[in-house]
Scaffold this active site. Sequence first.
Site, PDB file in Angstrom:
ATOM      1  N   ARG A 114       0.836  -1.204   0.000  1.00  0.00           N
ATOM      2  CA  ARG A 114       0.000   0.000   0.000  1.00  0.00           C
ATOM      3  C   ARG A 114       0.869   1.253   0.000  1.00  0.00           C
ATOM      4  NH1 ARG A 114      -2.071   0.941   4.280  1.00  0.00           N
ATOM      5  NH2 ARG A 114      -1.477  -0.920   5.452  1.00  0.00           N
ATOM      6  N   LYS A 257      -8.676  -2.214   1.044  1.00  0.00           N
ATOM      7  CA  LYS A 257      -8.549  -1.238   2.111  1.00  0.00           C
ATOM      8  C   LYS A 257      -9.318   0.044   1.763  1.00  0.00           C
ATOM      9  CE  LYS A 257      -6.192  -2.869   5.664  1.00  0.00           C
ATOM     10  NZ  LYS A 257      -6.049  -4.306   5.864  1.00  0.00           N
ATOM     11  N   HIS A 276     -10.291  -2.744  12.655  1.00  0.00           N
ATOM     12  CA  HIS A 276      -9.224  -3.391  11.881  1.00  0.00           C
ATOM     13  C   HIS A 276      -8.799  -4.599  12.705  1.00  0.00           C
ATOM     14  CE1 HIS A 276      -5.003  -3.298   9.922  1.00  0.00           C
ATOM     15  NE2 HIS A 276      -5.844  -3.922   9.146  1.00  0.00           N
ATOM     16  N   SER A 294      -0.828  -4.134  10.447  1.00  0.00           N
ATOM     17  CA  SER A 294      -0.312  -5.109   9.495  1.00  0.00           C
ATOM     18  C   SER A 294       0.911  -5.845  10.046  1.00  0.00           C
ATOM     19  CB  SER A 294       0.069  -4.389   8.197  1.00  0.00           C
ATOM     20  OG  SER A 294       0.484  -5.333   7.260  1.00  0.00           O
ATOM     21  N   LYS A 298      -3.009 -10.921  12.770  1.00  0.00           N
ATOM     22  CA  LYS A 298      -4.474 -11.075  12.676  1.00  0.00           C
ATOM     23  C   LYS A 298      -4.852 -12.288  11.827  1.00  0.00           C
ATOM     24  CE  LYS A 298      -5.267  -7.071  10.767  1.00  0.00           C
ATOM     25  NZ  LYS A 298      -3.869  -6.617  10.728  1.00  0.00           N
ATOM     26  N   THR A 299      -4.289 -12.344  10.626  1.00  0.00           N
ATOM     27  CA  THR A 299      -4.664 -13.414   9.702  1.00  0.00           C
ATOM     28  C   THR A 299      -4.166 -14.772  10.208  1.00  0.00           C
ATOM     29  OG1 THR A 299      -4.607 -11.873   7.852  1.00  0.00           O
ATOM     30  CG2 THR A 299      -4.466 -14.203   7.303  1.00  0.00           C
ATOM     31  N   ASP A 313      -9.568  -9.706   8.821  1.00  0.00           N
ATOM     32  CA  ASP A 313      -9.030  -8.342   8.747  1.00  0.00           C
ATOM     33  C   ASP A 313      -9.981  -7.194   9.074  1.00  0.00           C
ATOM     34  OD1 ASP A 313      -6.554  -6.881   8.049  1.00  0.00           O
ATOM     35  OD2 ASP A 313      -7.714  -6.060   6.397  1.00  0.00           O
ATOM     36  N   ARG A 378       1.548 -12.241  -1.246  1.00  0.00           N
ATOM     37  CA  ARG A 378       0.214 -12.421  -0.652  1.00  0.00           C
ATOM     38  C   ARG A 378      -0.566 -13.509  -1.361  1.00  0.00           C
ATOM     39  NH1 ARG A 378      -1.926  -8.956   3.718  1.00  0.00           N
ATOM     40  NH2 ARG A 378      -0.336  -7.379   3.943  1.00  0.00           N
TER      41      ARG A 378
HETATM   42  N1  LIG Z   1       4.435 -15.314  17.084  1.00  0.00           N
HETATM   43  C1  LIG Z   1       3.857 -14.981  15.937  1.00  0.00           C
HETATM   44  N2  LIG Z   1       2.554 -14.641  15.907  1.00  0.00           N
HETATM   45  C2  LIG Z   1       1.969 -14.288  14.748  1.00  0.00           C
HETATM   46  N3  LIG Z   1       2.594 -14.244  13.558  1.00  0.00           N
HETATM   47  C3  LIG Z   1       3.888 -14.591  13.520  1.00  0.00           C
HETATM   48  C4  LIG Z   1       4.575 -14.962  14.706  1.00  0.00           C
HETATM   49  N4  LIG Z   1       5.848 -15.248  14.367  1.00  0.00           N
HETATM   50  C5  LIG Z   1       5.956 -15.054  13.044  1.00  0.00           C
HETATM   51  N5  LIG Z   1       4.783 -14.661  12.514  1.00  0.00           N
HETATM   52  C6  LIG Z   1       4.571 -14.326  11.094  1.00  0.00           C
HETATM   53  O1  LIG Z   1       4.220 -12.957  11.038  1.00  0.00           O
HETATM   54  C7  LIG Z   1       3.274 -12.712  10.039  1.00  0.00           C
HETATM   55  C8  LIG Z   1       2.000 -12.152  10.646  1.00  0.00           C
HETATM   56  O2  LIG Z   1       1.265 -11.635   9.583  1.00  0.00           O
HETATM   57  P1  LIG Z   1      -0.305 -11.663   9.433  1.00  0.00           P
HETATM   58  O3  LIG Z   1      -0.912 -12.776  10.191  1.00  0.00           O
HETATM   59  O4  LIG Z   1      -0.581 -11.583   7.975  1.00  0.00           O
HETATM   60  O5  LIG Z   1      -0.640 -10.270  10.114  1.00  0.00           O
HETATM   61  P2  LIG Z   1      -1.840  -9.305   9.835  1.00  0.00           P
HETATM   62  O6  LIG Z   1      -2.936 -10.133   9.279  1.00  0.00           O
HETATM   63  O7  LIG Z   1      -2.146  -8.720  11.156  1.00  0.00           O
HETATM   64  O8  LIG Z   1      -1.312  -8.310   8.852  1.00  0.00           O
HETATM   65  C9  LIG Z   1       3.004 -14.017   9.347  1.00  0.00           C
HETATM   66  O9  LIG Z   1       3.820 -14.100   8.223  1.00  0.00           O
HETATM   67  C10 LIG Z   1       3.414 -15.046  10.418  1.00  0.00           C
HETATM   68  O10 LIG Z   1       3.845 -16.255   9.866  1.00  0.00           O
HETATM   69  C1  LIG Z   2      -3.887  -6.042   3.341  1.00  0.00           C
HETATM   70  C2  LIG Z   2      -3.539  -5.426   4.394  1.00  0.00           C
HETATM   71  O1  LIG Z   2      -3.852  -5.955   5.605  1.00  0.00           O
HETATM   72  P1  LIG Z   2      -2.934  -6.689   6.665  1.00  0.00           P
HETATM   73  O2  LIG Z   2      -1.520  -6.429   6.296  1.00  0.00           O
HETATM   74  O3  LIG Z   2      -3.362  -6.059   7.929  1.00  0.00           O
HETATM   75  O4  LIG Z   2      -3.295  -8.134   6.561  1.00  0.00           O
HETATM   76  C3  LIG Z   2      -2.903  -4.128   4.266  1.00  0.00           C
HETATM   77  O5  LIG Z   2      -2.702  -3.499   5.297  1.00  0.00           O
HETATM   78  O6  LIG Z   2      -2.615  -3.728   3.116  1.00  0.00           O
HETATM   79 MN   LIG Z   3      -3.929  -9.872   7.488  1.00  0.00          MN
END
Ligand SMILES: Nc1ncnc2c1ncn2[C@@H]1O[C@H](COP(=O)(O)OP(=O)(O)O)[C@@H](O)[C@H]1O
Ligand SMILES: C=C(OP(=O)(O)O)C(=O)O
Ligand SMILES: [Mn+2]
Length: 586
Positions: A114, A257, A276, A294, A298-299, A313, A378
């Site tokens: 982004r 977003k 969020h 981010s 979360k995911t 998300d 992604r």
């Molecule tokens: N302890 C942990 N808890 C959560 N995610 C972790 C951890 N250690 C490493 N990671 C990595 O960090 C990233 C978290 O990203 P994601 O779940 O996509 O976050 P969000 O959805 O909030 O943007 C993932 O690639 C995950 O594999």
């Molecule tokens: C897709 C997004 O969400 P997140 O990284 O929180 O998963 C973003 O912030 O562009």
């Molecule tokens: Mn996410």
Amino acid sequence: MAARSSAMRSLARACGVVRRIHSTRVLADRAKIRAPIADALKVRQPQAMSVPKDMANFDDADMAILHNLGIETDAVIHNARPGTLYDEALRYEKGSAILSTGALAAYSGAKTGRSPMDKRVVEEPSTIDDVWWGTVNMGLSEKSFSINRERAIDYLNTRPRLYVLDGFAGWDPEYRYKIRVITSRAYHALFMHNMLIRPTAEELANFGEPDYTIYNAGAFPANRATDGMTSGTSVSLNFATKEVVILGSQYAGEMKKGVFTIMNYLLPKQGILSMHASANEGEDGDVTVFFGLSGTGKTTLSADENRKLIGDDEHAWTDKGVFNIEGGCYAKAIGLTREKEPEIWDAIRFGALLENVVFDQRTGEVDYNDSSITENTRVSYPLEYIPNVKIPAVGGHPKNIIMLTCDAFGVLPPVSKLTPSQAMYHFISGYTAKVAGTEMGISEPTATFSACFGAPFMVWHPAKYAELLAEKMAKHNVNAWLINTGWTGGAFGSGHRMSLKDTRAIIDAIHSGDLAKAEYENFPRFNLKVPKSCPNVDSQILMPNKTWTDQTEFERMSTKLSALFKDNFEKFKDGCSEDIKAAAPE
Ligand SMILES: Nc1ncnc2c1ncn2[C@@H]1O[C@H](COP(=O)(O)OP(=O)(O)O)[C@@H](O)[C@H]1O
Ligand SMILES: C=C(OP(=O)(O)O)C(=O)O
Ligand SMILES: [Mn+2]
Ligand SMILES: [Ca+2]
């Protein structure tokens, strides 16, 4: 060996691939025989081939959608199924490929994350008093918006094929908005097919006019000479005309977003909290909401084999409970393994869209560790690709709220239990470290405070969201937790990231109720309640300083972080109660 290769040859011949095993003489004769073969083929062709009508076939009604917006094109691919969008992407978008899993690979070009600094909100009378203007919501004149819009339409007009995709935002029919996306790329249409809520055939037939329209002309730049533009990238939102215009970025995340930003305006206006956050539901129907910027998890953490996924998300919290805004997930693929994230791994199949990944041309297998295009690789997939999903994606009132932070200083405890005032303090602060990836220009962890754990997408003053959250948390007696998924044993560079296994065990203990019953001790300076033990987690890691070898260095980092918290909170102090202010670190 010889026997084998002659067997292979006859097999190949039987399969009609003799072409590859020809002699020079055959090659020389080829021209001579070409004409008779062509004749023979003609004879074998059915006289009138009947081909089923594909969604890529379009009619006057599809053309009219664009015509009414001043767009004329040769072909309009409207609400096509994923297979058609695959066909289109493979034919017209360089680099697209079907991978070994059946997922489609697509490439976004120069922008792979982004561009928050290039986002603008139109200053117009109907919303000017509602928007929290500043570094997050940067104003744009109506005139500049119309220049951007016209530029997008001019570009779309040069394209021989365009894609139109209709879907819903919001699983609760009472708060559902109709979104239309107009784009020059099949990959964008497939992305939004996954990310919006897919209407039924009947809902599509009765779709009518959309509430909001996204013009994605991201393959063409904005004009930097336009007032208010600082680069060739522009995402501009107009709440009066109900339009979003994208120029100069093909990163698909801008669209989802963009929709979220719209919802962050519309929902709080009706007294509904937009968040969020991800959400899931336990066997007893208990809902957990995971707030986080981010990269905080979360995911990853909402996909839990023991719980039903509601969404990864964007959610809203009404008087009825929570609902997901989206129809799909958008997971980070960097470093993905089946062992660590099985639900996400298994969702990568036909219909899933892999963005900016590197794969082996021979096997079609993705190298998930390859970040040569971007750290922010992604995958988007529909919600129902997660086996234990909740459809419709709604749940009751949350029992637990988890605030995720990825602390690159290695100071915050892996888990602490928050009082209601602390929960508000941390929600307004929105601390994390941005790690390389989702936003352009971030290459190493940078401390950031982003109000409501999502400032780039919030439209109102953070107090609006904070008040709604406080009211709902009090009313529904919610437990609040702060979880650090970031560094332990030292800061970024000397320590290491918290293990996913430990974070998952902590979350399991929250869900089982064991953690609420644990004995707690105070974490100095931040005054956080830290459990002395947690099932399946080494107690040594629970108190951060115990994981550091150099205690002086820990104190220095802890002081530094608390100072950052205090500096950041200055701007919110005025509107906050004494209780919330007292929740600040010392
Ligand atoms: N302890 C942990 N808890 C959560 N995610 C972790 C951890 N250690 C490493 N990671 C990595 O960090 C990233 C978290 O990203 P994601 O779940 O996509 O976050 P969000 O959805 O909030 O943007 C993932 O690639 C995950 O594999
Ligand atoms: C897709 C997004 O969400 P997140 O990284 O929180 O998963 C973003 O912030 O562009
Ligand atoms: Mn996410
Ligand atoms: Ca049609």
